[in-house]
Structure formats: C-alpha cells, structure tokens
Design an enzyme around this catalytic site. Sequence first.
Site, PDB file in Angstrom:
ATOM      1  N   ASP A 254       0.811  -1.216   0.000  1.00 31.45           N
ATOM      2  CA  ASP A 254       0.000   0.000   0.000  1.00 31.45           C
ATOM      3  C   ASP A 254       0.847   1.270   0.000  1.00 31.45           C
ATOM      4  O   ASP A 254       2.056   1.230   0.207  1.00 31.45           O
ATOM      5  CB  ASP A 254      -0.966  -0.005   1.200  1.00 31.45           C
ATOM      6  CG  ASP A 254      -0.306  -0.465   2.495  1.00 31.45           C
ATOM      7  OD1 ASP A 254       0.934  -0.527   2.542  1.00 31.45           O
ATOM      8  OD2 ASP A 254      -1.026  -0.753   3.459  1.00 31.45           O
TER       9      ASP A 254
ATOM     10  N   ASN B 248      -7.723  -2.794  14.377  1.00 30.59           N
ATOM     11  CA  ASN B 248      -9.107  -3.116  13.993  1.00 30.59           C
ATOM     12  C   ASN B 248      -9.145  -4.320  13.045  1.00 30.59           C
ATOM     13  O   ASN B 248     -10.167  -4.605  12.448  1.00 30.59           O
ATOM     14  CB  ASN B 248      -9.776  -1.896  13.340  1.00 30.59           C
ATOM     15  CG  ASN B 248      -9.038  -1.433  12.089  1.00 30.59           C
ATOM     16  OD1 ASN B 248      -8.069  -2.054  11.662  1.00 30.59           O
ATOM     17  ND2 ASN B 248      -9.497  -0.338  11.498  1.00 30.59           N
TER      18      ASN B 248
ATOM     19  N   HIS C 141      -7.303  -4.601  10.309  1.00 32.93           N
ATOM     20  CA  HIS C 141      -7.028  -4.319   8.900  1.00 32.93           C
ATOM     21  C   HIS C 141      -5.739  -4.988   8.453  1.00 32.93           C
ATOM     22  O   HIS C 141      -4.812  -5.194   9.232  1.00 32.93           O
ATOM     23  CB  HIS C 141      -7.039  -2.813   8.596  1.00 32.93           C
ATOM     24  CG  HIS C 141      -5.878  -2.027   9.102  1.00 32.93           C
ATOM     25  ND1 HIS C 141      -6.020  -0.818   9.731  1.00 32.93           N
ATOM     26  CD2 HIS C 141      -4.544  -2.245   9.063  1.00 32.93           C
ATOM     27  CE1 HIS C 141      -4.834  -0.330  10.047  1.00 32.93           C
ATOM     28  NE2 HIS C 141      -3.918  -1.188   9.652  1.00 32.93           N
TER      29      HIS C 141
ATOM     30  N   GLU D  81      -9.870  -1.912   5.395  1.00 31.08           N
ATOM     31  CA  GLU D  81     -10.479  -1.579   6.683  1.00 31.08           C
ATOM     32  C   GLU D  81     -11.737  -2.414   6.903  1.00 31.08           C
ATOM     33  O   GLU D  81     -12.295  -2.972   5.947  1.00 31.08           O
ATOM     34  CB  GLU D  81     -10.847  -0.091   6.701  1.00 31.08           C
ATOM     35  CG  GLU D  81      -9.681   0.855   6.463  1.00 31.08           C
ATOM     36  CD  GLU D  81      -8.752   0.978   7.665  1.00 31.08           C
ATOM     37  OE1 GLU D  81      -8.942   0.249   8.652  1.00 31.08           O
ATOM     38  OE2 GLU D  81      -7.834   1.817   7.608  1.00 31.08           O
TER      39      GLU D  81
HETATM   40  C1  F6R Z   1       1.523  -1.655   6.254  1.00 34.64           C
HETATM   41  C2  F6R Z   1       0.123  -1.999   6.344  1.00 34.64           C
HETATM   42  C3  F6R Z   1      -0.646  -2.011   7.614  1.00 34.64           C
HETATM   43  C4  F6R Z   1       0.150  -2.430   8.838  1.00 34.64           C
HETATM   44  C5  F6R Z   1      -0.727  -2.414  10.079  1.00 34.64           C
HETATM   45  C6  F6R Z   1       0.048  -2.783  11.326  1.00 34.64           C
HETATM   46  O1  F6R Z   1       1.980  -1.696   4.904  1.00 34.64           O
HETATM   47  O2  F6R Z   1      -0.412  -2.257   5.337  1.00 34.64           O
HETATM   48  O3  F6R Z   1      -1.746  -2.858   7.445  1.00 34.64           O
HETATM   49  O4  F6R Z   1       0.675  -3.707   8.630  1.00 34.64           O
HETATM   50  O5  F6R Z   1      -1.290  -1.141  10.248  1.00 34.64           O
HETATM   51  O6  F6R Z   1       0.972  -1.788  11.589  1.00 34.64           O
HETATM   52  P1  F6R Z   1       2.025  -1.921  12.767  1.00 34.64           P
HETATM   53  O7  F6R Z   1       2.983  -2.999  12.353  1.00 34.64           O
HETATM   54  O8  F6R Z   1       2.696  -0.579  12.827  1.00 34.64           O
HETATM   55  O9  F6R Z   1       1.263  -2.272  13.996  1.00 34.64           O
END
Ligand code: F6R
Length: 250
Positions: free
Chosen positions: A67, A136, A138, A143
């Site tokens: 992303d 959440n 995701h 989301e």
């Molecule tokens: C990152 C991404 C997000 C993260 C998620 C967890 O490319 O797509 O889905 O993997 O927000 O983030 P952290 O590892 O910072 O808890």
Amino acid sequence: MRIYQSEDYTAMSRRAANIISAHVILKPNCVLGLATGSTPIGAYKQLIDWYHKGDLSFSETRSVNLDEYVGLSPHHEQSYRYFMQSNFFDHIDIKPENTHVPDGLAKDPDAACAAYNQLIRDLGGIDLQLLGMGHNGHIGFNEPGNAFELETHQVTLADSTIDANARFFASRDEVPRHAMTMGVKNIMTARKILVVVSGEDKAEIVCKAFRGPVTPEVPASILQLHPDVTVVGDRAALHKLAEAGETLCG
Ligand code: F6R
C-alpha cells in the site's frame, strides 16, 4: 494456519526473517509481497544483517508492497516508498527496478490501481506475502467492512487508522485521508502468507482474527481460509489466543 510463538519482539523478528530468507534462498527470483508499519522493521533489520554477512542476496528478488498513501511523494518521509527505501531496500542488493510500491502521486489513482493488479499478474503472482495487522484487524489498508473481493483499490482511511498513524506526522490533520492498497483478493491469491504480530495491544484482535468468525468486519479473519498462512508473534500478542485454547508452535 501455523502459529509460532516467540519470547519477544527480537525473537519474533528473527523467526520471521528466517522464513523470508528461506524463500529467497530456495527461489532467488521469488516475488515478495512486503509491508510497512512498525512490526516488520526488526525482520528487515535481521535480513539486512544476513545480507551484510554474505548469507543472503536479493539480486534476483522482486517485491511488491501492499500500500501507499495517496498524495505523498516517494521522498516524503512518511510515504511507504520512503519507508521501504530507508528500512530495507537501500541496505540490500535488490535492484531498484525490481521493487514496486503503488505510486502515491499517480494522476489517476484508479488507473494506477488497475495497473498494479496487472503488474502483480505479470510478475507471476506473489510467492510470499508479509503482513502486519492493525488494531481493527485491517490488513494493508483493507479496513473493516471492505469487500473481500476487491483487488488493488483506493480507500478512505478509517478514523482509527488515522489516529494510529498520526504519531508519524506533525499533526493528525497532516495524515492523508486516502490510500491505495492491494485488496484482500490480491492478498488471498499469494501462494504463502506470513503475518507478524507483536505486543499486548494486538492480543485482542489477534484472537478475534484467528479464532473468531470470518467477517469483513475483521478483515484479517479471511486469512483463516487461506491454505498456507504462518503467523509469527511474540508472547504478548499471542497470549489470549493461547488462553482461548489455540495450539501454538514454540
Ligand atoms: C503496512 C500496512 C498495515 C500495517 C498495520 C500494522 O503496509 O499495510 O496494514 O501492517 O497497520 O501496523 P504496525 O505494524 O505498525 O502495527
């Protein structure tokens, strides 16, 4: 689904790096699906270390990231392209032309998303997709409530995601409101998936995602239906799963 419990973040990162490096060694030109966020940083550091020791080369490896924020240039310190360069690509021998992150500055984000899907197909699909997981549930920027059938698409970020990411920007107002993300469908067509989770604050959602019902309300829950998922977590992130009776590998 295999779930490996490591003692702490360092051990979890080392185990995740081991799994990634095994793929690169067995198939040097493999396609790695990569993630940003805080959780995979330790694994990237470990892979860089093994590269410097001469144990690992990424010279033939291709990568596609999950992303990118819409509106951020690759040089913006909070863009995911910048993250990947500074935390991984700049320190290994991967060829720049073999690394792919959605273009946050694309004039037509929808066309850029369609082109990204085609790129993934042209690369022959993703061999190993690395994922972190949001509070959440995701994965990527998929989301709660997003359709499972989507490929790469543009999304409006959930308030909780904006809140979680605000720590990286000067103020909450500066957090972009839109992103491009691989869809759940892209993720589910990866041949193998590696999920990294760390910390007590993930324990609840880890339990929901991997033991609860499969529902778009918890996007990561779809991973229960993938035939080859490995979860690597530390004790803090996995303890609720263990208490709920899930068998964990040591
Ligand atoms: C990152 C991404 C997000 C993260 C998620 C967890 O490319 O797509 O889905 O993997 O927000 O983030 P952290 O590892 O910072 O808890």
